[in-house]
Design an enzyme around this catalytic site. Structure first.
Site, short mmCIF file in Angstrom:
data_model
loop_
_atom_site.label_atom_id
_atom_site.label_comp_id
_atom_site.label_asym_id
_atom_site.label_seq_id
_atom_site.Cartn_x
_atom_site.Cartn_y
_atom_site.Cartn_z
N ASP A 98 7.93 10.51 1.51
CA ASP A 98 7.17 10.87 0.05
C ASP A 98 7.92 12.04 -0.51
O ASP A 98 8.01 13.19 0.31
CB ASP A 98 5.95 11.22 0.44
CG ASP A 98 4.73 10.79 -0.48
OD1 ASP A 98 5.09 11.03 -1.80
OD2 ASP A 98 3.78 10.28 -0.09
N ASP A 199 6.05 10.66 -5.65
CA ASP A 199 4.51 10.97 -6.05
C ASP A 199 4.54 11.26 -7.64
O ASP A 199 5.34 11.82 -8.17
CB ASP A 199 4.35 12.14 -5.45
CG ASP A 199 2.85 12.67 -5.56
OD1 ASP A 199 1.90 11.85 -4.97
OD2 ASP A 199 2.45 13.74 -6.17
N GLU A 248 5.34 6.22 -7.77
CA GLU A 248 3.60 6.02 -7.99
C GLU A 248 3.45 6.60 -9.65
O GLU A 248 3.76 7.44 -10.05
CB GLU A 248 2.87 7.09 -7.28
CG GLU A 248 1.50 7.01 -7.44
CD GLU A 248 0.75 8.26 -6.94
OE1 GLU A 248 -0.45 8.10 -6.69
OE2 GLU A 248 1.33 9.26 -7.10
N HIS A 322 -4.05 6.35 0.76
CA HIS A 322 -4.78 7.37 1.22
C HIS A 322 -5.70 8.13 0.08
O HIS A 322 -6.31 9.01 0.26
CB HIS A 322 -3.76 8.51 1.90
CG HIS A 322 -2.83 8.98 0.57
ND1 HIS A 322 -1.84 8.30 0.17
CD2 HIS A 322 -2.73 10.02 0.00
CE1 HIS A 322 -1.33 8.77 -0.86
NE2 HIS A 322 -1.85 10.00 -1.09
N ASP A 323 -5.44 7.48 -1.01
CA ASP A 323 -6.25 8.07 -2.21
C ASP A 323 -7.55 7.07 -2.63
O ASP A 323 -8.41 7.27 -3.54
CB ASP A 323 -5.50 8.08 -3.62
CG ASP A 323 -4.29 9.23 -3.33
OD1 ASP A 323 -4.74 10.17 -2.62
OD2 ASP A 323 -3.38 9.25 -3.99
C1 GLC Z 1 -0.69 11.54 -5.63
C2 GLC Z 1 -1.14 11.42 -4.36
C3 GLC Z 1 -2.33 12.16 -4.03
C4 GLC Z 1 -2.09 13.64 -4.55
C5 GLC Z 1 -1.45 13.66 -5.87
C6 GLC Z 1 -0.98 14.99 -6.19
O1 GLC Z 1 -1.52 10.56 -6.47
O2 GLC Z 1 -1.13 10.02 -3.58
O3 GLC Z 1 -2.68 12.23 -2.94
O4 GLC Z 1 -3.17 14.38 -4.20
O5 GLC Z 1 -0.63 12.63 -6.10
O6 GLC Z 1 0.16 15.00 -5.73
#
Ligand code: GLC
Length: 544
Positions: A98, A199, A248, A322-323
């Site tokens: 990641d 990310d 993402e 995880h979110d």
């Molecule tokens: C993404 C991650 C999340 C994090 C955010 C900021 O959405 O999946 O867990 O808090 O980015 O880095």
């Protein structure tokens, strides 16, 4: 058949802090992952995506990186990571790291220097801005609540943080920043990893710093130079290597995602979007309670399936990470044992038969549920704790807030993997950093491995089908009966072959539309189909 095409892969996401603890400190670690590689091989996945294991103060559980080249001691050492990669490779498992490069922790050396000295070369690594009046430079909201600018009295300037106040946004318009970030990526490529998950990568190009009528998203989401930057990153790093990448994408569009992933544009391999998971929000507001809007779920999934496929892009498909809360609690039913099992298998089938690269989040494959926390002291996540404060100050009562957090908190998926029915679910011999749901006596990996009818076996079967049948990867998709209130029905087509998928999202038996020809060879089935009625939460895939 394209043998080594990454598109045929299935990815398993590991959240190391909650995966497996070998030291007894209550938090998972790299050795814990190494210990479970045989299990992942048994499951049959191809890639493992590790959420961040770099040095970090862990205010956002590793998404606040303070050193891109070091391993956070709580997870182990760089040697452990080397061993993990080598051991994974021996088992034909690939590792995706990641990479969080929209922002760094404010404890990163770059930020420390930038903050300490206005004339530092690092000042322009971030967005420091002065404001004409006593208000912050813009009214943008941080995604974790509050204004997105943090004031620094010493210099009378603010810095931008789209996430936590300890996650300062990097200035990608500065070529030097891009260069050092490409060095980071190349370092990990040389280390021997096989892919990256980037990310919130569609937020890297900030547009104008202007006040917004909403919360500011329109200025930095899929921003003005994002495609140039991603193409440049591709060319300077992984572009000519055999690596899989997934970006993402926050609040993005189909048009942009086609651009991000169309191979000829040389940006990324694939993208996550989240629109299909905002179907239990009230008016777009996450911190609210609503039931699943089933039509909306189908419409959004199918719009993306068709749009991306026809546009020549590539989707990453998923229910959980995880979110997000656990899908069986969210869109299935975990109130009784048969319903939990049946609905988890149905949700797995309907997702894994879609077009794109599927992701499985740790514990999803055994149907782990939301923990049902009933006290604020059980929550750990910074976003949830901020939301709690905000809802409190807006006048919500404690119970209402707990109900909302119970549905939406990111901690729902961050509870430890339930390995056994033993002490602390076999996760740790110490005190777990977050409570373990008390259903671990029944819902655990050991039990699932012994049960031939388990959810785990369905996941194994679905992965195998993807590996063995090109139609699952390459087939086009045809949505059917989109107005149906309970059934999700679609077909896949490839080289003259057709697969029909029927999934029942209701707990009651439902009549399959008579006009639908369901004849054919059953590929995978969950529940019965008798006299044209499919069981509650049943699903079936038929080759025609
Ligand atoms: C993404 C991650 C999340 C994090 C955010 C900021 O959405 O999946 O867990 O808090 O980015 O880095």
């Amino acid at each position: 058949m394209q043998q080594n095409d990454w598109r045929k892969s299935v990815v398993y996401q590991i959240y190391p802090k909650s995966f497996n603890d070998t030291t007894g400190n209550g938090e998972g670690d790299l050795q814990g992952i190494i210990e479970k590689l045989a299990y992942l091989q048994y499951l049959g996945v191809d890639y493992i995506w590790l959420t961040p294991v770099y040095e970090s103060p862990m205010n956002d559980n590793g998404y606040d990186i303070s050193n891109y080249f070091k391993v956070n001691p709580q997870f182990g050492t760089i040697e452990d990571l080397k061993t993990l990669v080598a051991e994974a490779h021996k088992r034909n498992l690939k590792i995706m790291m990641d990479i969080v490069i929209n922002h760094t922790s404010t404890e990163h050396e770059w930020f420390k220097q930038a903050y300490a000295d206005k004339n530092s070369l690092y000042r322009d690594y971030y967005f420091f801005r002065r404001s004409a009046d006593s208000e912050p430079p813009t009214n943008w909201e941080s995604k974790f609540g509050g204004n997105a600018w943090k004031y620094d009295e010493k210099t009378d300037e603010y810095y931008l943080h789209l996430f936590d106040v300890t996650q300062a946004d990097l200035n990608w318009d500065n070529p030097e920043v891009r260069r050092v970030l490409y060095d980071v990526i190349n370092h990990w490529i040389d280390f021997g990893i096989d892919g990256f998950r980037f990310d919130v990568i569609n937020l890297i190009s900030k547009g104008e710093f202007k006040n917004s009528e909403k919360i500011g998203k329109e200025f930095y989401t899929d921003g003005p130079r994002v495609h140039d930057y991603l193409h440049e990153m591709n060319q300077h790093t992984f572009g000519d290597k055999d690596l899989m990448t997934v970006g993402e994408m926050s609040s993005t569009t189909i048009e942009h995602c086609i651009k991000y992933t169309a191979p000829e544009r040389q940006e990324l391999s694939s993208v996550f979007n989240f629109h299909h998971l905002k179907v239990d929000y009230v008016d777009g507001e996450k911190w609210s309670n609503a039931k699943l809007d089933f039509h909306k779920l189908k419409d959004i999934l199918m719009e993306w399936q068709l749009g991306i496929y026809e546009g020549g892009g590539w989707n990453a498909i998923f229910w959980c990470n995880h979110d997000q809360p656990r899908v069986v609690t969210r869109f299935g039913d975990d109130t009784t044992e048969p319903l939990r099992k049946q609905s988890a298998k149905m949700l797995a089938t309907v997702l894994h038969m879609l077009q794109g690269t599927p992701y499985i989040y740790q514990g999803e494959e055994i149907g782990m549920t939301d923990p049902g926390f009933d006290d604020i002291s059980q929550y750990r996540d910074v976003e949830s704790l901020n939301a709690y404060d905000k809802l409190k100050s807006s006048g919500y009562d404690e119970q209402e807030i707990l109900t909302i957090l119970g549905q939406k908190s990111r901690d729902n998926s961050r509870t430890p993997v339930q390995w056994t029915s033993g002490e602390n679910a076999g996760f740790t011999s110490g005190e777990p950093w977050i409570d373990i749901p008390n259903n671990f006596d029944k819902i655990n990996v050991e039990a699932a491995m012994e049960d031939e009818q388990s959810i785990l076996q369905t996941y194994r079967h679905l992965i195998q089908l993807r590996h063995e049948h090109d139609i699952v990867t390459y087939g086009s998709i045809e949505p059917l009966f989109m107005d149906h209130k309970e059934l999700f029905i679609y077909k896949r087509h490839h080289n003259g072959e057709t697969w029909l998928v029927i999934a029942n999202f209701s707990k009651e038996g439902v009549v399959i539309p008579e006009s639908l020809d369901v004849d054919g060879e059953v590929i995978i089935q969950n529940g019965e189909v008798v006299n044209g009625v499919i069981d509650g939460f049943g699903s079936i895939v038929v080759a025609q």
